[in-house]
Design a protein around this motif. Sequence first.
Motif, PDB file in Angstrom:
ATOM      1  N   GLU A 600       0.870  -1.169   0.000  1.00  0.00           N
ATOM      2  CA  GLU A 600       0.000   0.000   0.000  1.00  0.00           C
ATOM      3  C   GLU A 600       0.907   1.219   0.000  1.00  0.00           C
ATOM      4  O   GLU A 600       1.870   1.286   0.761  1.00  0.00           O
ATOM      5  N   VAL A 601       0.609   2.171  -0.862  1.00  0.00           N
ATOM      6  CA  VAL A 601       1.389   3.393  -0.964  1.00  0.00           C
ATOM      7  C   VAL A 601       0.482   4.557  -0.601  1.00  0.00           C
ATOM      8  O   VAL A 601      -0.585   4.732  -1.199  1.00  0.00           O
ATOM      9  N   LEU A 602       0.893   5.346   0.389  1.00  0.00           N
ATOM     10  CA  LEU A 602       0.097   6.459   0.877  1.00  0.00           C
ATOM     11  C   LEU A 602       0.929   7.743   0.846  1.00  0.00           C
ATOM     12  O   LEU A 602       2.050   7.749   1.354  1.00  0.00           O
ATOM     13  N   PRO A 603       0.389   8.805   0.261  1.00  0.00           N
ATOM     14  CA  PRO A 603      -0.875   8.872  -0.472  1.00  0.00           C
ATOM     15  C   PRO A 603      -0.756   8.208  -1.837  1.00  0.00           C
ATOM     16  O   PRO A 603       0.347   7.953  -2.313  1.00  0.00           O
ATOM     17  N   THR A 636      13.194  -1.330  -6.571  1.00  0.00           N
ATOM     18  CA  THR A 636      13.460  -0.091  -7.303  1.00  0.00           C
ATOM     19  C   THR A 636      12.387   0.937  -6.987  1.00  0.00           C
ATOM     20  O   THR A 636      11.208   0.599  -6.930  1.00  0.00           O
ATOM     21  N   ILE A 637      12.811   2.177  -6.780  1.00  0.00           N
ATOM     22  CA  ILE A 637      11.894   3.314  -6.728  1.00  0.00           C
ATOM     23  C   ILE A 637      12.491   4.372  -7.634  1.00  0.00           C
ATOM     24  O   ILE A 637      13.646   4.767  -7.472  1.00  0.00           O
ATOM     25  N   GLN A 638      11.712   4.840  -8.617  1.00  0.00           N
ATOM     26  CA  GLN A 638      12.255   5.768  -9.595  1.00  0.00           C
ATOM     27  C   GLN A 638      11.131   6.619 -10.179  1.00  0.00           C
ATOM     28  O   GLN A 638       9.956   6.270 -10.095  1.00  0.00           O
ATOM     29  N   ILE A 639      11.531   7.751 -10.757  1.00  0.00           N
ATOM     30  CA  ILE A 639      10.598   8.534 -11.557  1.00  0.00           C
ATOM     31  C   ILE A 639      10.439   7.798 -12.879  1.00  0.00           C
ATOM     32  O   ILE A 639      11.412   7.483 -13.560  1.00  0.00           O
ATOM     33  N   GLY A 640       9.215   7.470 -13.256  1.00  0.00           N
ATOM     34  CA  GLY A 640       8.968   6.628 -14.413  1.00  0.00           C
ATOM     35  C   GLY A 640       9.367   7.277 -15.725  1.00  0.00           C
ATOM     36  O   GLY A 640       9.395   8.515 -15.855  1.00  0.00           O
ATOM     37  N   ALA A 641       9.704   6.429 -16.695  1.00  0.00           N
ATOM     38  CA  ALA A 641      10.071   6.896 -18.031  1.00  0.00           C
ATOM     39  C   ALA A 641       8.939   7.726 -18.623  1.00  0.00           C
ATOM     40  O   ALA A 641       7.764   7.391 -18.489  1.00  0.00           O
ATOM     41  N   GLY A 642       9.311   8.838 -19.281  1.00  0.00           N
ATOM     42  CA  GLY A 642       8.325   9.721 -19.869  1.00  0.00           C
ATOM     43  C   GLY A 642       7.810  10.783 -18.919  1.00  0.00           C
ATOM     44  O   GLY A 642       7.084  11.685 -19.338  1.00  0.00           O
ATOM     45  N   ILE A 688       7.244   2.058  -8.139  1.00  0.00           N
ATOM     46  CA  ILE A 688       7.743   1.270  -7.015  1.00  0.00           C
ATOM     47  C   ILE A 688       7.641  -0.192  -7.417  1.00  0.00           C
ATOM     48  O   ILE A 688       6.540  -0.694  -7.657  1.00  0.00           O
ATOM     49  N   VAL A 689       8.772  -0.865  -7.515  1.00  0.00           N
ATOM     50  CA  VAL A 689       8.822  -2.226  -8.052  1.00  0.00           C
ATOM     51  C   VAL A 689       8.921  -3.224  -6.910  1.00  0.00           C
ATOM     52  O   VAL A 689       9.827  -3.151  -6.072  1.00  0.00           O
ATOM     53  N   ASN A 690       7.960  -4.161  -6.892  1.00  0.00           N
ATOM     54  CA  ASN A 690       7.915  -5.225  -5.893  1.00  0.00           C
ATOM     55  C   ASN A 690       8.432  -6.510  -6.536  1.00  0.00           C
ATOM     56  O   ASN A 690       7.769  -7.097  -7.378  1.00  0.00           O
ATOM     57  N   ASP A 691       9.625  -6.961  -6.139  1.00  0.00           N
ATOM     58  CA  ASP A 691      10.239  -8.155  -6.719  1.00  0.00           C
ATOM     59  C   ASP A 691       9.437  -9.417  -6.438  1.00  0.00           C
ATOM     60  O   ASP A 691       9.517 -10.393  -7.184  1.00  0.00           O
ATOM     61  N   ASP A 692       8.681  -9.437  -5.334  1.00  0.00           N
ATOM     62  CA  ASP A 692       8.037 -10.667  -4.893  1.00  0.00           C
ATOM     63  C   ASP A 692       6.709 -10.926  -5.587  1.00  0.00           C
ATOM     64  O   ASP A 692       6.062 -11.929  -5.331  1.00  0.00           O
ATOM     65  N   GLU A 694       6.088 -10.899  -9.178  1.00  0.00           N
ATOM     66  CA  GLU A 694       6.388 -10.897 -10.601  1.00  0.00           C
ATOM     67  C   GLU A 694       6.721  -9.487 -11.078  1.00  0.00           C
ATOM     68  O   GLU A 694       6.238  -9.005 -12.107  1.00  0.00           O
ATOM     69  N   ASN A 695       7.577  -8.825 -10.302  1.00  0.00           N
ATOM     70  CA  ASN A 695       8.037  -7.490 -10.658  1.00  0.00           C
ATOM     71  C   ASN A 695       6.881  -6.521 -10.887  1.00  0.00           C
ATOM     72  O   ASN A 695       6.900  -5.700 -11.812  1.00  0.00           O
ATOM     73  N   GLN A 696       5.848  -6.620 -10.059  1.00  0.00           N
ATOM     74  CA  GLN A 696       4.717  -5.709 -10.179  1.00  0.00           C
ATOM     75  C   GLN A 696       5.167  -4.293  -9.875  1.00  0.00           C
ATOM     76  O   GLN A 696       5.927  -4.051  -8.955  1.00  0.00           O
ATOM     77  N   ILE A 697       4.685  -3.342 -10.675  1.00  0.00           N
ATOM     78  CA  ILE A 697       5.050  -1.943 -10.510  1.00  0.00           C
ATOM     79  C   ILE A 697       3.851  -1.194  -9.951  1.00  0.00           C
ATOM     80  O   ILE A 697       2.761  -1.221 -10.529  1.00  0.00           O
ATOM     81  N   PHE A 698       4.051  -0.504  -8.830  1.00  0.00           N
ATOM     82  CA  PHE A 698       3.018   0.320  -8.223  1.00  0.00           C
ATOM     83  C   PHE A 698       3.276   1.768  -8.638  1.00  0.00           C
ATOM     84  O   PHE A 698       4.407   2.244  -8.580  1.00  0.00           O
ATOM     85  N   ILE A 699       2.218   2.444  -9.036  1.00  0.00           N
ATOM     86  CA  ILE A 699       2.337   3.780  -9.613  1.00  0.00           C
ATOM     87  C   ILE A 699       1.741   4.813  -8.663  1.00  0.00           C
ATOM     88  O   ILE A 699       0.630   4.636  -8.160  1.00  0.00           O
TER      89      ILE A 699
END
Length: 1006
Positions: A600-603, A636-642, A688-692, A694-699
């Motif tokens: 869970e990512v807040l906010p 990984t936590i990063q500013i997304g491409a684009g 925000i990439v969760n390795d556990d 299947e590399n799900q990316i939270f936006i």
Amino acid sequence: MTRAVYTWWALVVAIVLLTASGCGSSGADEDPDGDTSGPGQTCTTDADCYEATGNMSCNSTGVCIDHGQCTANDQCVSWYGQTLSFCGDAGVCTATGPTDGDSPDGDEPDGDNPDGDNPDGDDLTCDDFSGLYEGEFNCSGTSYYDVWVAVDYMSCEISLFYNDGADKWIRGQVNGNGISTDDGMSCSGSGTVGQIITLDCGACLITLTPKTSSSDSQISARPTELNFGAVYPGESAYKETTITNNGTGDLTIKALYFTSETSDEFSIDDPQNHWAIPRVIASGNQYELGLTFEPVDEVAEEGMLVLMSDAANQPVTRIRLYSQLKEVPKVELEPTALNFGEAAWGLENKKYFLIKNMGGAGTQIRKIELTNDADGAFYLASFDGENSGVKPPVALEAKTTKSVVVSFSPIQGVHTIDQNLVGRAEVTWVDKNQAEQVEFVDLLGSVVDLKPPCLEISPLAGKVGFAGLGEVPGPGINFGNSNINVPHTETMTIKNCGDLPLNLWGFVWQNPFFNSPPLESGHFVEAPGAFANQTLDRGESMYLDLTFLPSSAGVLYASGFNFYSNAEKYAWAPEGSAPPDSSLFIAAGVQGYGARKGIEVLPSKLDFGLVTLDCCSRREQVNVWNVGNLELSISTIQIGAGSDERFELVGLPSMPVTLGGEGNPQSFSFEVKFCPSKEGPHEGRVEIVNDDDENQIFIVPLQGDGTLVSHTVDTFEQNMYPMVDILWAVDCSGSMSEEQGRLSQNFGWFIDEAVTWNADLHLGVISADIIEASHSGKLQGTPAVMANRESGWDNDRLRDEFEDRIELGTGCDGGQEAGLEAAYMALDEPLILNENAGFLREDAKLSIIFVSDEEDQAEAEVPFYIDFFRSIKGMRNVNMIEVYAIVGDPDGGCTDTTDDQSASAGKRYNAVADACNVHDDAHFMSICETDYRPVYDTLADNLFALKSQFFLSRSADESTIVVTVSGDVDDTWEYDSPSNSIVFPDDDPPPPGAEIVVEYDAECLE
């Protein structure tokens, strides 16, 4: 020496060179050396050579050399015989090194090494203190020794050598003109090239003063660079440098060593031990110093050999060593043995091995053959995926692999039952010398009679039987903790481990009476068509995709399916077991727990609003939580491409971060800021990439606007009707009937107060049951949202609806009374967008009221619920949320004297209320009280009051704020910096319908 001095010197030398080599210079034209007497005359200074010509110098051996114009520093090092010689700006060698710590050509050290100043490519800059010094050692007394100092210009390593009766070494690093040592003695200090060096070594103070050797010896080393060329691993190369004494006195070599960066593949090759140290070389004599390079791997190596002597001209002499890469092929087979197991006559088992070229050069595979096929039992089936036979000769490039398939098929009449057969496959390849090399693979197999149908199932993790309980291991799948309302698919493999055909039929799910929970059969489903009858030949498999869809957290779900087969053996049965009865079905179990597994990512999104160009917004905090049952890893936590580049992450922890599980935190945080450089909207996202998973990316979506205008006017209108959204989370376990009745009995007064305040209400009721599908955060009743103004209900209708819904009954606890989790589910997606849609309003206050005689049994930590509830209205908008707890006393619970019922301490509920309620009024009330009207009094006072806090659209410079209320300047407000809001006194807010205008200049943050 400064850059200006270096440039001047380079220009002088360049002019001399040009004069010597052209423009009417007859001497240079006549003699290609540019020296009428020829190179090689003895000298003591460069001036001795300049007298004859302008492009010569006196090298370290005391001989004039003609060096001409240069293109690289290494040329000058070789020509001059001095480490810090370099190719200057005019392309002419300069014979002196720097004295100020700058790069040798006067460039400021920039770390990018554009000119070869640091041969090893590191961003190191160091002064060269190499030479002979008189060392004064003040260590509980004063002693004097000759000290040799050598600096490795490749690594900036410094070595100090002296003899106080035994050879002593002090080693460390040079950085600029600073010196630190930790080997032999721990010291720190600094110095200037050609001047005194001081070292503080704790108990000792060492002062080094440059000196000239009293010896009349002169050392010469030729060459000063030994290039061993390209050498194959496993071979060796030999090189020599000649050490000559050109002086009149004896030359003594005091020490000889390789610098620490030198590969140990370089060594001194001196079988007769001529180079025992100290080594004395008489005047005019010379000795050959032999060195060997013996590489182990295909890697280019370099290093340096240092000689320390009493020579008057050069007490520290350095010999640079280097080699080139010479690549060779290197073929390996993997594996080196193939065990084909058991095969019956006429049946075939296939295995493969890999031919891998692990070297750096290509080779040729000349031949692949079976040198022993066990009378035809083994044969080559394919090469590199082609079924038309093996096709060498074929090229095998470096770092590439090809496959060879071998078959094992015993022949009736040739091979006998129970016979063990052995064969060999050989691969012939060409090495670096074009010689053929052979690698081989052993082949093993056993001849057996035809095996009857055999059933093999994987995985073996099923529990089958009443309520999902049974024996383990057994056929089946354990889905473990699976995220509720998210399909989780696993595959079961059913294989024929016999030779004769295996028939499978009659697939069907077991009676749901035996499921857990009983009679719930829809949580496990097979893929369409998966339960069709099948016939599997030898070695064939069928694959069943089974999906688990839990609806409630913390619940064990279990079921099973049955089928029949003609198998005469089960692979999982113990050895010696009786053959299975084909009239009995085979049971395969499935089980799993409903859980919250993931992030869970807040906010959930960030809007930075208007920000002045070339300024930055406030930093907004993002909290990342593991709300699941198992640990997870954020990689990984990063500013997304684009995304717009003006969004920036601040304070990121080192990755990866593990959340949950033993010893790990449940959450971490970082910040995001927005610094626009152009006008208009900007958009982006945090990934925000969760390795556990299947590399799900939270936006986390990001947005903001850039503006040239810093002056801002925000206009607000006081509500005519106080807007309040109230969520009641009520325990409905067996002991709660009295408490629900008390809530109902006093609600009429609350409605009367709402009418007095002209309140605009949204009311919702949920239970603390997160197990039962019809509860689990869903607003109870129809319509789900009770509203007095939007629905047109009069007060009596609103009172009746609430009283009906608040008395939930006492049979829906589901075994887990988790009010915090229920409220989270009610206010989060997907419910808040579906079943509970319309309850939350952007401009309304939010109140959550927990009522329970049990401690909260939710699984997530209390800080998560605090973050979530506060994030709904904004982390800084603390006046927009009220949380109340009608629960057991936090210091040990309580007892209701009217019915002798006890209530457990509601510590978790109280902790959330404490953190989410900014008012001093009581937000806790004992559930054991017989009259609940006081809680309604507090609710009315806090929720129905007019708004006193107004949140500004931009971060304000407080000194510029001007506030007007209905056109009149108002000075009763205060500016709350953390929430960036204007706050009026609670007892004197702007009147209903008033226009509040706030003018200010936006704050410019970095």
